[in-house]
Design a protein around this motif. Structure first.
Motif, PDB file in Angstrom:
ATOM      1  N   ALA A   1      21.933  21.957  75.888  1.00 37.38           N
ATOM      2  CA  ALA A   1      23.772  21.217  75.922  1.00 37.38           C
ATOM      3  C   ALA A   1      24.145  22.596  75.071  1.00 37.38           C
ATOM      4  O   ALA A   1      25.494  22.440  74.337  1.00 37.38           O
ATOM      5  N   GLY A   2      23.972  24.205  74.748  1.00 36.43           N
ATOM      6  CA  GLY A   2      24.549  24.889  73.613  1.00 36.43           C
ATOM      7  C   GLY A   2      24.839  25.931  75.095  1.00 36.43           C
ATOM      8  O   GLY A   2      25.440  26.264  74.122  1.00 36.43           O
ATOM      9  N   GLY A   3      25.164  25.774  76.080  1.00 39.06           N
ATOM     10  CA  GLY A   3      25.798  26.443  77.291  1.00 39.06           C
ATOM     11  C   GLY A   3      25.341  27.668  78.294  1.00 39.06           C
ATOM     12  O   GLY A   3      25.313  28.547  79.061  1.00 39.06           O
ATOM     13  N   LYS A   4      23.540  27.262  78.034  1.00 40.49           N
ATOM     14  CA  LYS A   4      22.447  28.471  78.664  1.00 40.49           C
ATOM     15  C   LYS A   4      22.316  28.289  80.377  1.00 40.49           C
ATOM     16  O   LYS A   4      22.798  29.108  80.856  1.00 40.49           O
ATOM     17  N   SER A   5      22.940  27.286  80.560  1.00 41.47           N
ATOM     18  CA  SER A   5      22.811  27.307  82.038  1.00 41.47           C
ATOM     19  C   SER A   5      24.472  27.669  82.491  1.00 41.47           C
ATOM     20  O   SER A   5      24.735  27.874  83.493  1.00 41.47           O
ATOM     21  N   VAL A   6      25.731  27.255  82.235  1.00 39.77           N
ATOM     22  CA  VAL A   6      26.419  26.949  82.354  1.00 39.77           C
ATOM     23  C   VAL A   6      27.084  28.760  81.857  1.00 39.77           C
ATOM     24  O   VAL A   6      27.428  29.296  82.805  1.00 39.77           O
ATOM     25  N   THR A   7      26.305  29.614  81.156  1.00 36.90           N
ATOM     26  CA  THR A   7      25.968  30.954  81.384  1.00 36.90           C
ATOM     27  C   THR A   7      25.714  31.750  82.182  1.00 36.90           C
ATOM     28  O   THR A   7      26.284  32.567  83.481  1.00 36.90           O
ATOM     29  N   LEU A   8      24.404  30.920  83.159  1.00 35.63           N
ATOM     30  CA  LEU A   8      23.998  31.834  83.755  1.00 35.63           C
ATOM     31  C   LEU A   8      24.472  31.004  85.394  1.00 35.63           C
ATOM     32  O   LEU A   8      24.383  32.370  86.016  1.00 35.63           O
ATOM     33  N   LYS A   9      24.715  29.867  85.154  1.00 31.82           N
ATOM     34  CA  LYS A   9      25.562  29.838  86.438  1.00 31.82           C
ATOM     35  C   LYS A   9      27.205  30.667  86.951  1.00 31.82           C
ATOM     36  O   LYS A   9      27.593  30.939  88.027  1.00 31.82           O
ATOM     37  N   THR A  10      28.104  30.926  85.664  1.00 33.53           N
ATOM     38  CA  THR A  10      29.205  31.753  85.700  1.00 33.53           C
ATOM     39  C   THR A  10      28.963  32.986  85.988  1.00 33.53           C
ATOM     40  O   THR A  10      29.236  33.351  87.240  1.00 33.53           O
TER      41      THR A  10
ATOM     42  N   GLN B   1      10.275  46.632  77.651  1.00 29.12           N
ATOM     43  CA  GLN B   1      11.837  47.859  78.213  1.00 29.12           C
ATOM     44  C   GLN B   1      12.204  46.583  80.028  1.00 29.12           C
ATOM     45  O   GLN B   1      10.804  46.131  80.490  1.00 29.12           O
ATOM     46  N   GLY B   2      13.436  47.209  79.629  1.00 27.58           N
ATOM     47  CA  GLY B   2      14.392  46.496  80.978  1.00 27.58           C
ATOM     48  C   GLY B   2      14.703  44.457  80.787  1.00 27.58           C
ATOM     49  O   GLY B   2      14.911  44.094  81.929  1.00 27.58           O
ATOM     50  N   LEU B   3      13.400  43.854  79.651  1.00 28.55           N
ATOM     51  CA  LEU B   3      13.518  42.851  78.883  1.00 28.55           C
ATOM     52  C   LEU B   3      14.829  43.124  78.367  1.00 28.55           C
ATOM     53  O   LEU B   3      13.957  43.518  77.210  1.00 28.55           O
ATOM     54  N   VAL B   4      15.906  41.362  77.499  1.00 30.88           N
ATOM     55  CA  VAL B   4      16.890  41.599  76.474  1.00 30.88           C
ATOM     56  C   VAL B   4      16.827  40.259  76.183  1.00 30.88           C
ATOM     57  O   VAL B   4      17.224  39.509  77.687  1.00 30.88           O
ATOM     58  N   ASN B   5      16.417  39.854  75.086  1.00 33.98           N
ATOM     59  CA  ASN B   5      16.761  38.273  74.254  1.00 33.98           C
ATOM     60  C   ASN B   5      18.382  38.428  74.911  1.00 33.98           C
ATOM     61  O   ASN B   5      19.126  39.462  74.556  1.00 33.98           O
ATOM     62  N   GLY B   6      18.540  37.174  74.489  1.00 35.43           N
ATOM     63  CA  GLY B   6      20.107  36.528  75.125  1.00 35.43           C
ATOM     64  C   GLY B   6      20.189  35.414  74.024  1.00 35.43           C
ATOM     65  O   GLY B   6      19.428  34.036  74.211  1.00 35.43           O
ATOM     66  N   ALA B   7      21.381  34.569  73.371  1.00 30.95           N
ATOM     67  CA  ALA B   7      21.049  33.604  72.523  1.00 30.95           C
ATOM     68  C   ALA B   7      22.273  32.886  72.317  1.00 30.95           C
ATOM     69  O   ALA B   7      23.761  33.706  72.357  1.00 30.95           O
ATOM     70  N   MET B   8      22.153  31.393  72.064  1.00 27.10           N
ATOM     71  CA  MET B   8      23.493  31.043  72.472  1.00 27.10           C
ATOM     72  C   MET B   8      23.782  30.665  71.063  1.00 27.10           C
ATOM     73  O   MET B   8      23.189  30.131  70.636  1.00 27.10           O
ATOM     74  N   ARG B   9      24.948  30.875  70.569  1.00 27.17           N
ATOM     75  CA  ARG B   9      25.373  30.849  69.501  1.00 27.17           C
ATOM     76  C   ARG B   9      25.461  28.600  69.113  1.00 27.17           C
ATOM     77  O   ARG B   9      26.585  28.278  69.786  1.00 27.17           O
TER      78      ARG B   9
ATOM     79  N   LEU C   1      27.327  33.934  74.071  1.00 29.68           N
ATOM     80  CA  LEU C   1      25.989  34.424  74.203  1.00 29.68           C
ATOM     81  C   LEU C   1      26.632  35.672  73.273  1.00 29.68           C
ATOM     82  O   LEU C   1      27.529  36.354  73.089  1.00 29.68           O
ATOM     83  N   GLU C   2      25.064  35.953  72.211  1.00 30.00           N
ATOM     84  CA  GLU C   2      24.956  37.275  71.715  1.00 30.00           C
ATOM     85  C   GLU C   2      23.560  37.301  72.263  1.00 30.00           C
ATOM     86  O   GLU C   2      22.827  37.096  72.295  1.00 30.00           O
ATOM     87  N   ILE C   3      23.987  39.132  72.603  1.00 31.31           N
ATOM     88  CA  ILE C   3      22.557  39.867  72.804  1.00 31.31           C
ATOM     89  C   ILE C   3      21.989  40.616  72.260  1.00 31.31           C
ATOM     90  O   ILE C   3      22.749  41.122  71.814  1.00 31.31           O
ATOM     91  N   GLY C   4      20.807  40.490  71.803  1.00 27.60           N
ATOM     92  CA  GLY C   4      20.346  41.056  71.361  1.00 27.60           C
ATOM     93  C   GLY C   4      19.242  40.236  70.949  1.00 27.60           C
ATOM     94  O   GLY C   4      18.309  41.254  69.780  1.00 27.60           O
ATOM     95  N   LYS C   5      19.337  39.636  70.515  1.00 25.38           N
ATOM     96  CA  LYS C   5      18.364  38.532  69.432  1.00 25.38           C
ATOM     97  C   LYS C   5      18.290  36.775  70.244  1.00 25.38           C
ATOM     98  O   LYS C   5      18.690  36.964  70.872  1.00 25.38           O
ATOM     99  N   PRO C   6      16.809  36.322  70.510  1.00 24.95           N
ATOM    100  CA  PRO C   6      16.744  35.594  70.772  1.00 24.95           C
ATOM    101  C   PRO C   6      17.364  34.086  69.612  1.00 24.95           C
ATOM    102  O   PRO C   6      17.414  34.150  68.820  1.00 24.95           O
ATOM    103  N   GLY C   7      17.433  32.751  70.746  1.00 27.05           N
ATOM    104  CA  GLY C   7      18.222  31.715  70.355  1.00 27.05           C
ATOM    105  C   GLY C   7      16.651  30.506  69.714  1.00 27.05           C
ATOM    106  O   GLY C   7      16.152  30.433  70.059  1.00 27.05           O
TER     107      GLY C   7
END
Length: 795
Positions: A346-355, A469-477, A489-495
């Motif tokens: 419920a942190g917004g991962k799926s909403v981000t993907l669907k957006t 390379q080619g892959l990048v982590n993203g975390a829902m704050r 969404l914060e790109i560059g680190k895992p959540g």
């Protein structure tokens, strides 16, 4: 290539289509909505986006564009193409209205075609249209859709005869009815009426033998019959014959008009398509206006870089609840092609993907998307998505098996021109095996060069994204203190999933949590704890950074104001010094002339006592004239009197200190005399003072007025910014701004209210029209704000 077949349902695009249909004004536009499809053709998508963006510009500009009668003419044209067939007057009325709409569209783009080139090109669909047909129909069918009496000479004569016979019939019926009523044959409160298209008289049933005529009907109770008197039979028959003649003549006229229309059927079919297309484009533009959508920068290299992206359906739902959506910033491109998003439930991962999925699909269907105008997008040939449960009982497929079938398709057909979306990657089976398979598939998709977004809870996928390379982590704050998602969404680190923290906050016992930690392993717990610590520090520093940025913006504003003030003071100082030097030079020259004149007079008078005395007196008088005035001591402040302000009273403006005399009082407004100037101000801005105090104030102003006026001039800005103000706030601001500008002698003023919905602009313009001190009101140049800025020229 699209996968799966129900992709539009998966990304909620069907709901977008429903909203677009709701914006259409006709079925023609709705038919085009049904034809909307995904495209990877750069030129086609760019053209569709340009058309919608241009129509959005038309809506924003408020230009008068045809907004109704986008009728589907095809059924009428199909009927008219048969030789000998004719269209009725209602059908010709619909065609006439559509042709008027077409004429309006052609006139609009003929005038503004250079401003809207993408829409102007569509006029090619109506180049063959004969607008003379519209004139021919207008000569036959009037504004209400009725055949005109002057459509032919025969019809005019027939209708004139009908009017004459109806008048004769009415006189006969009124005479007979009057006689019947006098004899008591009719019921009380009865009147002449119509039955079977003929005028009849109501007669009591027991009296029907007493009146000669034809019975057409009787009442429900049988107590009243409706009779056509014998005297009216021939006239009614004559009227009926004339009506048949009228109908035959109308059919003849309509047949001739249909013959006139028949050669234009192919051009009218194209024109119908044009009407549908324009209605469809306008629907997309209206939807874009509601969702604040724009056309991003479309580029051919593979990149997806959006700022302030918003899910349109979610935003509309939140807006109805008086809530605001949190915009999304995302970047895919270069070495960061596949984004692996992790974070709590419920942190917004799926909403981000669907957006991201919905906006990319909308874009490639030629629909504007809600992002910042500077955002960049490219097009993809393949669009794959795996969201939700695709369990199939008929094929005996479990949830996990259905996901694997999708992954099989993805790995077979994914390439550098593919964008894909996978929600909850690897779930549905034993985590150890599911994570391993998901890791292998992710490596395969990365090797294929695909772009996309993947959401997961698996730690091995986070580590994989960190190493390749080619892959990048993203975390829902996530706010760890409040245990609330921040939907950022914060790109560059895992959540982190924050599972242990959430369980502890809920109240799970320490013993249970301790056992869970031992099963997870110290290394995994430390890793998750580190992510939690990083999130805490991130939240702390984000708050500090926002505070510093706010102070820095304030400092820049104050510095700019200081520099502007310094520049103004320097300029004013130079001007005053120059004026003083010029005045000193003038006085010096004049003094020299006086002295020389005095010496000459003394010499010419040969130093006679009287002549010398007179010359010295003239010189002393001149010295008194050029002698500086003494600075008067400032009197105490003016005492304000109580009581109602009336005509002839002396008053002072509270905000400027200006002294004025009341000329007229009108409700809440007062006409004032300020020296040689006249002005109208609000009564609430005035305070009443005595005449004695007025004299003191004037005397004080006489000695210090120059300073106050200059100070007022330096403090006054010819620009007034109303953006963000409420309607009731701006009225007094505008009134004070205009009054001060007028009193200071500044001719050109500038009011910034923005475009928006046009409410502030309308309030501003309406108030300015009531002010006598204003000479002209106009829009700013388009490059400097256009209709979002009002230029005011004072008299």
């Amino acid at each position: 290539m699209l996968y799966p077949t129900n992709l539009e349902q998966k990304v909620n695009f069907q709901k977008i289509k429903e909203l677009l249909k709701a914006e259409c004004s006709s079925g023609l536009g709705a038919e085009y909505v049904d034809k909307v499809s995904f495209s990877s053709d750069f030129r086609l998508v760019n053209k569709l986006l340009d058309q919608t963006q241009e129509f959005l510009d038309i809506l924003i500009s408020g230009e008068n564009f045809p907004a109704s009668n986008f009728t589907n003419l095809n059924p009428y044209l199909e009927k008219a193409k048969l030789e000998g067939a004719f269209l009725d007057q209602d059908e010709f009325h619909e065609i006439k209205l559509s042709l008027q709409t077409l004429k309006g569209c052609i006139a609009f783009f003929s005038k503004f075609g250079e401003l809207y080139p993408a829409l102007g090109q569509l006029l090619g669909l109506v180049l063959e249209l004969d607008l003379g047909l519209l004139k021919a129909i207008e000569l036959v069918v009037d504004e209400k859709g009725v055949i005109r009496s002057n459509a032919s000479r025969e019809l005019q004569l027939i209708r004139s005869q009908i009017i004459y016979e109806e008048g004769r019939l009415r006189k006969v019926m009124e005479r007979v009815f009057k006689e019947a009523r006098a004899k008591g044959l009719t019921p009380e409160d009865s009147a002449i009426t119509i039955r079977s298209g003929r005028m009849v008289i109501p007669v009591a049933a027991e009296n029907k033998r007493k009146l000669r005529g034809f019975i057409h009907d009787e009442s429900a109770t049988g107590q009243t019959v409706f009779m056509e008197p014998e005297e009216a039979l021939d006239i009614n028959n004559e009227i009926r014959d004339l009506e048949y003649m009228e109908r035959r003549e109308i059919i003849k006229i309509l047949t001739q008009l249909t013959d006139r229309l028949r050669p234009s059927i192919p051009a009218l079919r194209k024109a119908t398509n044009y009407l549908g297309l324009i209605d469809f484009i306008r629907a997309k533009a209206k939807f874009a206006q509601k969702t604040e959508s724009v056309k991003p920068v479309l580029v051919k290299e593979r990149v997806l870089s959006w700022t302030k992206a918003r899910h349109p359906l979610l935003e509309l739902a939140l807006r109805s609840q008086q809530k605001k959506i949190i915009p999304l910033d995302i970047h895919l491109g270069g070495q960061d092609r596949l984004l692996v998003i992790s974070g709590p439930n419920a942190g917004g991962k799926s909403v981000t993907l669907k957006t991201v999925a919905l906006l990319q699909y909308m874009l490639q269907c030629g629909i504007l998307i809600p992002v910042h105008p500077d955002s960049k997008s490219s097009l993809f040939d393949n669009f794959f998505i795996d969201i939700g449960d695709e369990q199939n009982l008929e094929n005996d497929l479990s949830t996990y098996s259905s996901h694997l079938m999708s992954m099989k398709y993805f790995t077979q057909f994914a390439n550098k021109k593919t964008i894909l979306f996978i929600d909850e990657f690897g779930t549905g089976t034993e985590p150890q095996f599911g994570g391993a398979i998901a890791e292998s598939i992710l490596l395969s998709l990365n090797k294929a060069g695909a772009y996309g977004v993947v959401t997961t809870h698996y730690g091995n996928l986070k580590q994989l994204a960190n190493k390749n390379q080619g892959l990048v982590n993203g975390a829902m704050r996530y706010d760890v203190e409040k245990l609330e998602p921040m939907y950022q969404l914060e790109i560059g680190k895992p959540g982190s999933s924050f599972a242990l923290e959430i369980a502890s906050k809920i109240g799970i016992s320490k013993e249970i949590l301790a056992y869970a930690k031992s099963q997870i392993g110290d290394e995994r717990v430390r890793y998750d704890r580190l992510l939690t610590q990083l999130e805490n520090e991130k939240n702390q520093y984000s708050g500090l950074l926002a505070d510093v940025q706010s102070k820095e913006r304030l400092l820049k504003t104050r510095l700019q104001e200081y520099n502007e003030l310094k520049e103004t003071l320097e300029s004013t100082k130079k001007r005053y010094i120059q004026e003083a030097k010029q005045e000193a030079k003038r006085l010096l020259d004049e003094s020299n002339k006086k002295i020389e004149s005095t010496i000459r007079e003394i010499k010419e008078g040969k130093a006679e006592k009287e002549a010398t005395k007179k010359a010295r007196q003239v010189l002393e008088e001149f010295k008194e004239q050029v002698k500086p005035e003494k600075q008067a001591v400032k009197e105490p402040g003016v005492k304000v009197l109580s009581g109602k302000i009336g005509e002839g009273d002396w008053v002072r403006l509270k905000d400027t200190g200006t002294i004025a005399q009341v000329l007229h009082v009108r409700n809440k407004e007062v006409d004032l005399s300020i020296g040689d100037l006249k002005s109208t101000v609000k009564l609430a801005r005035l305070e009443k003072i005595s005449q004695t105090q007025v004299k003191k104030e004037k005397k004080t102003k006489a000695t210090s007025g120059s300073f106050n006026a200059n100070q007022k001039l330096m403090d006054f800005s010819p620009n007034l910014d109303l953006r963000g103000k409420r309607g009731e706030e701006v009225l007094s601001l505008i009134q004070n701004f205009i009054d001060e500008g007028y009193m200071l002698g500044i001719k050109d003023l500038r009011i910034v209210h923005g475009k928006g919905d046009g409410i502030l602009r309308e309030i501003t313009r309406n108030l300015l029209r009531t002010m006598n001190s204003i000479q002209k009101v106009e829009d700013e140049h388009a490059d400097r704000g256009g209709s979002g800025v009002t230029l005011v020229t004072l008299k």
